[in-house]
Design a protein around this motif. Structure first.
Motif, mmCIF file in Angstrom:
data_model
loop_
_atom_site.group_PDB
_atom_site.id
_atom_site.type_symbol
_atom_site.label_atom_id
_atom_site.label_comp_id
_atom_site.label_asym_id
_atom_site.label_seq_id
_atom_site.Cartn_x
_atom_site.Cartn_y
_atom_site.Cartn_z
ATOM 1 N N THR A 293 -36.241 9.559 8.905
ATOM 2 C CA THR A 293 -34.974 10.324 9.213
ATOM 3 C C THR A 293 -34.727 11.456 8.402
ATOM 4 O O THR A 293 -34.796 11.380 7.176
ATOM 5 C CB THR A 293 -33.879 9.376 9.275
ATOM 6 O OG1 THR A 293 -34.067 8.292 10.071
ATOM 7 C CG2 THR A 293 -32.605 10.099 9.824
ATOM 8 N N SER A 294 -34.560 12.801 8.822
ATOM 9 C CA SER A 294 -34.083 13.737 8.129
ATOM 10 C C SER A 294 -32.564 14.508 8.741
ATOM 11 O O SER A 294 -32.690 14.536 9.919
ATOM 12 C CB SER A 294 -35.221 14.851 8.219
ATOM 13 O OG SER A 294 -36.317 14.467 7.651
ATOM 14 N N VAL A 295 -31.908 14.595 7.650
ATOM 15 C CA VAL A 295 -30.553 15.057 8.284
ATOM 16 C C VAL A 295 -30.501 16.677 7.834
ATOM 17 O O VAL A 295 -31.124 16.982 7.156
ATOM 18 C CB VAL A 295 -29.470 14.719 7.255
ATOM 19 C CG1 VAL A 295 -27.954 15.343 7.615
ATOM 20 C CG2 VAL A 295 -29.260 13.093 7.454
ATOM 21 N N VAL A 296 -29.998 17.189 8.966
ATOM 22 C CA VAL A 296 -29.934 18.787 9.196
ATOM 23 C C VAL A 296 -28.998 19.345 8.235
ATOM 24 O O VAL A 296 -27.831 18.936 8.277
ATOM 25 C CB VAL A 296 -29.643 19.242 10.545
ATOM 26 C CG1 VAL A 296 -29.531 20.788 10.581
ATOM 27 C CG2 VAL A 296 -30.858 18.976 11.416
ATOM 28 N N LEU A 297 -29.310 20.088 7.082
ATOM 29 C CA LEU A 297 -28.213 20.814 6.406
ATOM 30 C C LEU A 297 -27.924 22.040 6.808
ATOM 31 O O LEU A 297 -26.848 22.557 6.799
ATOM 32 C CB LEU A 297 -29.060 20.860 4.874
ATOM 33 C CG LEU A 297 -29.613 19.852 4.006
ATOM 34 C CD1 LEU A 297 -30.412 20.188 2.957
ATOM 35 C CD2 LEU A 297 -28.354 19.004 3.910
ATOM 36 N N LYS A 298 -28.785 22.842 7.490
ATOM 37 C CA LYS A 298 -28.326 24.031 7.907
ATOM 38 C C LYS A 298 -29.195 24.737 9.024
ATOM 39 O O LYS A 298 -30.351 24.172 9.233
ATOM 40 C CB LYS A 298 -28.620 25.153 6.794
ATOM 41 C CG LYS A 298 -28.118 26.586 7.064
ATOM 42 C CD LYS A 298 -28.468 27.497 5.926
ATOM 43 C CE LYS A 298 -28.104 28.756 6.247
ATOM 44 N NZ LYS A 298 -28.329 29.687 4.970
ATOM 45 N N SER A 299 -28.900 25.180 10.195
ATOM 46 C CA SER A 299 -29.820 25.597 11.237
ATOM 47 C C SER A 299 -29.713 27.237 11.339
ATOM 48 O O SER A 299 -28.923 27.775 11.969
ATOM 49 C CB SER A 299 -29.264 25.027 12.423
ATOM 50 O OG SER A 299 -29.369 23.721 12.579
ATOM 51 N N PRO A 300 -30.639 27.842 10.717
ATOM 52 C CA PRO A 300 -30.560 29.174 10.601
ATOM 53 C C PRO A 300 -31.016 29.823 12.162
ATOM 54 O O PRO A 300 -30.776 30.995 12.545
ATOM 55 C CB PRO A 300 -32.021 29.695 9.783
ATOM 56 C CG PRO A 300 -32.416 28.749 9.329
ATOM 57 C CD PRO A 300 -31.447 27.445 9.737
ATOM 58 N N VAL A 301 -31.717 28.981 12.956
ATOM 59 C CA VAL A 301 -31.873 29.262 14.359
ATOM 60 C C VAL A 301 -31.522 27.942 15.136
ATOM 61 O O VAL A 301 -32.502 27.163 15.040
ATOM 62 C CB VAL A 301 -33.287 29.828 14.693
ATOM 63 C CG1 VAL A 301 -33.444 30.056 16.093
ATOM 64 C CG2 VAL A 301 -33.837 30.888 13.739
#
Length: 149
Positions: free
Chosen positions: A128-136
């Protein structure tokens, strides 16, 4: 598909609630012509649906995560039936390579993330990876090839 169809697709992706009259003015085409083009694009399944994008954050889904599932322990059909019913799962993609599925999910908090992981564990190995930031976070798709039939 011609350049007018491409411009129509672009306008509808920006605002799928645009009226036929507004589209007609924007594209300098008659309302019947706009309606005909939209119907044709739907018939060809280029336009699959008209929908609203919802802010996950504003409905309390504060954590976006990507889950890689490998070493599938059940049949793909069984797993896919389960994920289709899970409201926290936004997307699920069966892929090639050592990973069986990529899953995008959104949950309210860490406790809900833990519960989702617990629901997925019986089906295979989880990373599992948690999203820190979504530039797109989302992109409109504008066809480049006008030779689509």
């Amino acid at each position: 598909m011609d350049n007018l169809d491409i411009k129509l697709i672009e306008l509808l992706q920006k605002n799928s609630r645009m009226t036929i009259s507004t589209l007609s003015k924007e594209l300098s085409l008659s309302r019947p012509s706009i309606t005909e083009r939209i119907l044709r694009l739907q018939e060809k399944n280029i336009i699959e649906e008209f929908t609203a994008r919802i802010s996950l954050k504003n409905i309390g889904k504060n954590i976006i995560l990507f889950v890689q599932l490998s070493s599938l322990k059940v049949s793909p059909k069984t797993f896919e039936q389960m994920v289709k019913k899970d409201g926290d799962i936004l997307e699920c993609h069966r892929v090639t390579g050592p990973i069986n599925y990529f899953i995008k999910a959104a949950v309210n908090n860490m406790d809900d993330m833990s519960l989702l992981i617990d629901r997925l564990l019986p089906y295979g190995d989880i990373n599992t990876s948690v999203v820190l930031k979504s530039p797109v976070s989302y992109r409109h798709v504008i066809p480049k090839n006008t030779n689509i039939k």
